[in-house]
Design a protein around this motif. Sequence first.
Motif, PDB file in Angstrom:
ATOM      1  N   GLY A 155      69.718 -52.869  89.527  1.00 23.22           N
ATOM      2  CA  GLY A 155      69.941 -52.446  88.147  1.00 23.22           C
ATOM      3  C   GLY A 155      69.787 -53.566  87.142  1.00 23.22           C
ATOM      4  N   VAL A 156      69.495 -54.764  87.636  1.00 21.30           N
ATOM      5  CA  VAL A 156      69.248 -55.898  86.750  1.00 21.30           C
ATOM      6  C   VAL A 156      67.915 -56.536  87.126  1.00 21.30           C
ATOM      7  CG1 VAL A 156      71.682 -56.390  86.290  1.00 21.30           C
ATOM      8  CG2 VAL A 156      70.543 -57.503  88.222  1.00 21.30           C
ATOM      9  N   GLY A 157      67.238 -57.068  86.118  1.00 21.47           N
ATOM     10  CA  GLY A 157      65.980 -57.757  86.339  1.00 21.47           C
ATOM     11  C   GLY A 157      65.941 -59.010  85.487  1.00 21.47           C
ATOM     12  N   PHE A 158      64.742 -59.548  85.261  1.00 20.79           N
ATOM     13  CA  PHE A 158      64.623 -60.799  84.507  1.00 20.79           C
ATOM     14  C   PHE A 158      63.664 -60.635  83.338  1.00 20.79           C
ATOM     15  CE2 PHE A 158      66.689 -62.216  88.235  1.00 20.79           C
ATOM     16  CZ  PHE A 158      67.376 -63.375  87.883  1.00 20.79           C
ATOM     17  N   ARG A 159      64.028 -61.261  82.219  1.00 22.59           N
ATOM     18  CA  ARG A 159      63.212 -61.238  81.013  1.00 22.59           C
ATOM     19  C   ARG A 159      62.799 -62.669  80.670  1.00 22.59           C
ATOM     20  NH1 ARG A 159      66.321 -59.399  75.871  1.00 22.59           N
ATOM     21  NH2 ARG A 159      66.915 -61.594  75.869  1.00 22.59           N
ATOM     22  N   THR A 160      61.547 -62.843  80.273  1.00 20.84           N
ATOM     23  CA  THR A 160      61.034 -64.177  79.966  1.00 20.84           C
ATOM     24  C   THR A 160      61.761 -64.784  78.766  1.00 20.84           C
ATOM     25  OG1 THR A 160      58.837 -63.620  80.813  1.00 20.84           O
ATOM     26  CG2 THR A 160      58.988 -65.488  79.306  1.00 20.84           C
ATOM     27  N   LEU A 161      62.238 -66.012  78.946  1.00 21.35           N
ATOM     28  CA  LEU A 161      62.803 -66.804  77.847  1.00 21.35           C
ATOM     29  C   LEU A 161      61.802 -67.827  77.329  1.00 21.35           C
ATOM     30  CD1 LEU A 161      66.473 -67.777  78.813  1.00 21.35           C
ATOM     31  CD2 LEU A 161      65.741 -66.244  76.990  1.00 21.35           C
ATOM     32  N   ARG A 162      61.062 -68.433  78.268  1.00 23.57           N
ATOM     33  CA  ARG A 162      60.129 -69.495  77.902  1.00 23.57           C
ATOM     34  C   ARG A 162      58.924 -69.454  78.831  1.00 23.57           C
ATOM     35  NH1 ARG A 162      60.380 -74.737  75.480  1.00 23.57           N
ATOM     36  NH2 ARG A 162      58.175 -75.252  75.106  1.00 23.57           N
ATOM     37  N   TYR A 163      57.738 -69.524  78.259  1.00 22.58           N
ATOM     38  CA  TYR A 163      56.500 -69.571  79.033  1.00 22.58           C
ATOM     39  C   TYR A 163      55.838 -70.913  78.804  1.00 22.58           C
ATOM     40  CZ  TYR A 163      51.620 -68.703  80.323  1.00 22.58           C
ATOM     41  OH  TYR A 163      50.368 -68.788  80.881  1.00 22.58           O
ATOM     42  N   LEU A 164      55.452 -71.590  79.883  1.00 24.37           N
ATOM     43  CA  LEU A 164      54.776 -72.878  79.790  1.00 24.37           C
ATOM     44  C   LEU A 164      53.386 -72.754  80.382  1.00 24.37           C
ATOM     45  CD1 LEU A 164      58.012 -73.507  80.429  1.00 24.37           C
ATOM     46  CD2 LEU A 164      57.204 -75.854  80.365  1.00 24.37           C
ATOM     47  N   GLU A 165      52.381 -73.095  79.610  1.00 25.39           N
ATOM     48  CA  GLU A 165      51.030 -73.166  80.131  1.00 25.39           C
ATOM     49  C   GLU A 165      50.956 -74.248  81.206  1.00 25.39           C
ATOM     50  OE1 GLU A 165      48.532 -71.299  79.508  1.00 25.39           O
ATOM     51  OE2 GLU A 165      48.870 -70.334  77.556  1.00 25.39           O
ATOM     52  N   ALA A 166      49.910 -74.179  82.030  1.00 20.51           N
ATOM     53  CA  ALA A 166      49.770 -75.160  83.109  1.00 20.51           C
ATOM     54  C   ALA A 166      49.784 -76.589  82.577  1.00 20.51           C
ATOM     55  CB  ALA A 166      48.488 -74.896  83.893  1.00 20.51           C
ATOM     56  N   GLY A 167      49.149 -76.816  81.433  1.00 23.04           N
ATOM     57  CA  GLY A 167      49.125 -78.166  80.861  1.00 23.04           C
ATOM     58  C   GLY A 167      50.487 -78.638  80.408  1.00 23.04           C
ATOM     59  N   GLN A 168      51.356 -77.710  79.985  1.00 23.72           N
ATOM     60  CA  GLN A 168      52.713 -78.078  79.579  1.00 23.72           C
ATOM     61  C   GLN A 168      53.602 -78.353  80.776  1.00 23.72           C
ATOM     62  OE1 GLN A 168      53.038 -74.319  77.204  1.00 23.72           O
ATOM     63  NE2 GLN A 168      53.859 -75.670  75.627  1.00 23.72           N
ATOM     64  N   ALA A 169      53.331 -77.691  81.893  1.00 22.88           N
ATOM     65  CA  ALA A 169      54.179 -77.824  83.082  1.00 22.88           C
ATOM     66  C   ALA A 169      53.811 -79.025  83.951  1.00 22.88           C
ATOM     67  CB  ALA A 169      54.098 -76.551  83.921  1.00 22.88           C
ATOM     68  N   GLN A 170      52.609 -79.577  83.807  1.00 25.55           N
ATOM     69  CA  GLN A 170      52.169 -80.628  84.715  1.00 25.55           C
ATOM     70  C   GLN A 170      52.982 -81.914  84.539  1.00 25.55           C
ATOM     71  OE1 GLN A 170      48.141 -81.935  84.145  1.00 25.55           O
ATOM     72  NE2 GLN A 170      48.348 -82.144  81.926  1.00 25.55           N
ATOM     73  N   GLN A 171      53.066 -82.663  85.623  1.00 21.00           N
ATOM     74  CA  GLN A 171      53.770 -83.943  85.654  1.00 21.00           C
ATOM     75  C   GLN A 171      52.810 -85.007  86.193  1.00 21.00           C
ATOM     76  OE1 GLN A 171      57.239 -84.481  84.742  1.00 21.00           O
ATOM     77  NE2 GLN A 171      56.917 -82.455  83.837  1.00 21.00           N
ATOM     78  N   PRO A 172      53.039 -86.282  85.878  1.00 22.08           N
ATOM     79  CA  PRO A 172      52.153 -87.336  86.396  1.00 22.08           C
ATOM     80  C   PRO A 172      52.300 -87.501  87.905  1.00 22.08           C
ATOM     81  CG  PRO A 172      54.041 -88.286  85.239  1.00 22.08           C
ATOM     82  CD  PRO A 172      54.085 -86.810  84.989  1.00 22.08           C
ATOM     83  N   THR A 173      51.319 -88.121  88.513  1.00 23.47           N
ATOM     84  CA  THR A 173      51.363 -88.358  89.955  1.00 23.47           C
ATOM     85  C   THR A 173      51.188 -89.841  90.255  1.00 23.47           C
ATOM     86  OG1 THR A 173      50.356 -87.834  92.097  1.00 23.47           O
ATOM     87  CG2 THR A 173      48.896 -87.889  90.186  1.00 23.47           C
ATOM     88  N   ALA A 174      51.821 -90.285  91.345  1.00 29.29           N
ATOM     89  CA  ALA A 174      51.666 -91.666  91.808  1.00 29.29           C
ATOM     90  C   ALA A 174      50.898 -91.709  93.126  1.00 29.29           C
ATOM     91  CB  ALA A 174      53.042 -92.304  91.990  1.00 29.29           C
ATOM     92  N   CYS A 175      50.194 -90.621  93.454  1.00 21.58           N
ATOM     93  CA  CYS A 175      49.500 -90.512  94.743  1.00 21.58           C
ATOM     94  C   CYS A 175      48.386 -91.548  94.864  1.00 21.58           C
ATOM     95  CB  CYS A 175      48.930 -89.103  94.888  1.00 21.58           C
ATOM     96  SG  CYS A 175      47.855 -88.889  96.317  1.00 21.58           S
ATOM     97  N   ARG A 176      48.328 -92.195  96.023  1.00 26.15           N
ATOM     98  CA  ARG A 176      47.195 -93.056  96.401  1.00 26.15           C
ATOM     99  C   ARG A 176      46.677 -92.525  97.733  1.00 26.15           C
ATOM    100  NH1 ARG A 176      47.157 -98.633  94.210  1.00 26.15           N
ATOM    101  NH2 ARG A 176      48.514 -98.643  92.389  1.00 26.15           N
ATOM    102  N   MET A 177      45.851 -91.515  97.636  1.00 31.69           N
ATOM    103  CA  MET A 177      45.444 -90.775  98.818  1.00 31.69           C
ATOM    104  C   MET A 177      44.411 -91.531  99.650  1.00 31.69           C
ATOM    105  SD  MET A 177      43.975 -86.862  98.920  1.00 31.69           S
ATOM    106  CE  MET A 177      45.454 -86.246  98.117  1.00 31.69           C
ATOM    107  N   ARG A 178      44.646 -91.541 100.960  1.00 28.16           N
ATOM    108  CA  ARG A 178      43.666 -92.086 101.915  1.00 28.16           C
ATOM    109  C   ARG A 178      42.830 -90.924 102.408  1.00 28.16           C
ATOM    110  NH1 ARG A 178      46.439 -95.648 106.418  1.00 28.16           N
ATOM    111  NH2 ARG A 178      44.235 -95.939 106.900  1.00 28.16           N
ATOM    112  N   ARG A 179      41.529 -91.026 102.227  1.00 25.78           N
ATOM    113  CA  ARG A 179      40.623 -89.943 102.597  1.00 25.78           C
ATOM    114  C   ARG A 179      39.910 -90.280 103.900  1.00 25.78           C
ATOM    115  NH1 ARG A 179      39.815 -86.490  98.356  1.00 25.78           N
ATOM    116  NH2 ARG A 179      40.935 -87.083  96.474  1.00 25.78           N
ATOM    117  N   PRO A 180      39.650 -89.275 104.711  1.00 24.91           N
ATOM    118  CA  PRO A 180      38.949 -89.535 105.971  1.00 24.91           C
ATOM    119  C   PRO A 180      37.516 -89.962 105.728  1.00 24.91           C
ATOM    120  CG  PRO A 180      39.138 -87.180 105.581  1.00 24.91           C
ATOM    121  CD  PRO A 180      39.961 -87.846 104.517  1.00 24.91           C
ATOM    122  N   GLU A 181      36.983 -90.777 106.618  1.00 26.84           N
ATOM    123  CA  GLU A 181      35.594 -91.229 106.475  1.00 26.84           C
ATOM    124  C   GLU A 181      34.645 -90.065 106.731  1.00 26.84           C
ATOM    125  OE1 GLU A 181      34.991 -94.488 109.076  1.00 26.84           O
ATOM    126  OE2 GLU A 181      36.484 -95.774 108.095  1.00 26.84           O
TER     127      GLU A 181
END
Length: 414
Positions: free
Chosen positions: A388-414
């Motif tokens: 009998g209860v559901g959820f209503r949107t309070l705030r919508y964030l586009e993908a660009g607003q939601a993104q965070q920085p990364t510190a990844c230094r990925m090792r890729r296979p040869e």
Amino acid sequence: MVAMASALPSSVSAAEPIRLALIEGLSGPLGNGGEAVFRNLVWATERINARGGVKLPGGARPLALLRFDSKGSVEESLSMLRAATDQGVRVVLQGNSSAVAGALIAALDKHNAREPEHRALFLNYAAVDPALTNAQCSFWHFRFDADTDMRLAALVEVIAQDRQLKTLYLINQDYSFGQHLQRQARAMLAQRRPDLQIVGDDLHPLGRVKDFMPYASKIRSSGAQAVLTGNWGNDLTLLIKAAKDLGLDTRFYTFYGNALGVPGVLGEAGVDRVLAVAEWHPNVGTPDSERFYAAFRQRFPKPEHDYLHARMQLMVEMLVAAMEKAGSDDPIRVAKALEGLRLDGRPLGVAHQGWMRPTDHQLQQPLYVSVMRRVGEAGVPHDNEGSGVGFRTLRYLEAGQAQQPTACRMRRPE
């Protein structure tokens, strides 16, 4: 193994299936979460198969989903990974525990280096510790859920705007995810709401607390106006049930308060008090979303099965798109095709869209912060779990607003 869709053409159903290994806690105290994930992935694979399967140069092939019950244990998860790779499985799926995910990444890195002819990919739909795509980032691991910092930043944005809120209580599960959330919440709140007083801060064992009344009593004694928690599964349901039984008039800012028993337990008591952050919810309100939700309800009509996540559907759709782009199910070719892949799932009935960031393999996607309201009110046509209860949107964030920085230094296979 999940049965193939009966509508498959005989040429496709006779083809060798592409096997996906779900390694998840399907029994034990958090088994309800694992079974809910399984239903989502069953539906995702069924939908692909109903469209004719994965279209590869040698012919279309169906997807098959294998169950490996880890019982929520790191050791058992590693054993299940060995069992899956021994069977030649090339895609592993897991998410309900960042501790398990971290162990799987490390083990898969070693396996893929030792046995390049039997490599496998790891697709993660729910393990959200940022370390998994930062310090521990791996070429073989792709995360399709928003990480802790992305979700937390969205909640903090709403908290920062509530100038009536003066006191807050933190409670989280005592493992990598909960510990990171605890630290990062303090840091973000200190920056956005330095006036906000944190009056309590608890970590509790994962999946082992049967009675949260002592924690609810501490929250009441602290005088907290609100609680911020990343708890999931029964640890969240039992926490909020204890708060309800104690009569706490406290707002809950949650990562997962919109599913897995919470709406059913709280009902009317949760109205205006429980907030959640997610990539989608049933009351998004677009025509694509309505069709998406209606199709799921037709497949799983029981109210207790009301646990649908668009990201899990998008994950399978993006995997298939990458295989078709690569023209192969070879893990290294599929991984390269996944990097940078953009997919708008709405034409496919997924009601969601995402971009796989190549630098760290973290999916970039929109986020919604929503609040529990009575079904039938403006913006709430659908309830959760027949409550009998559901959820209503309070705030919508586009993908660009939601993104965070990364510190990844990925090792890729040869």
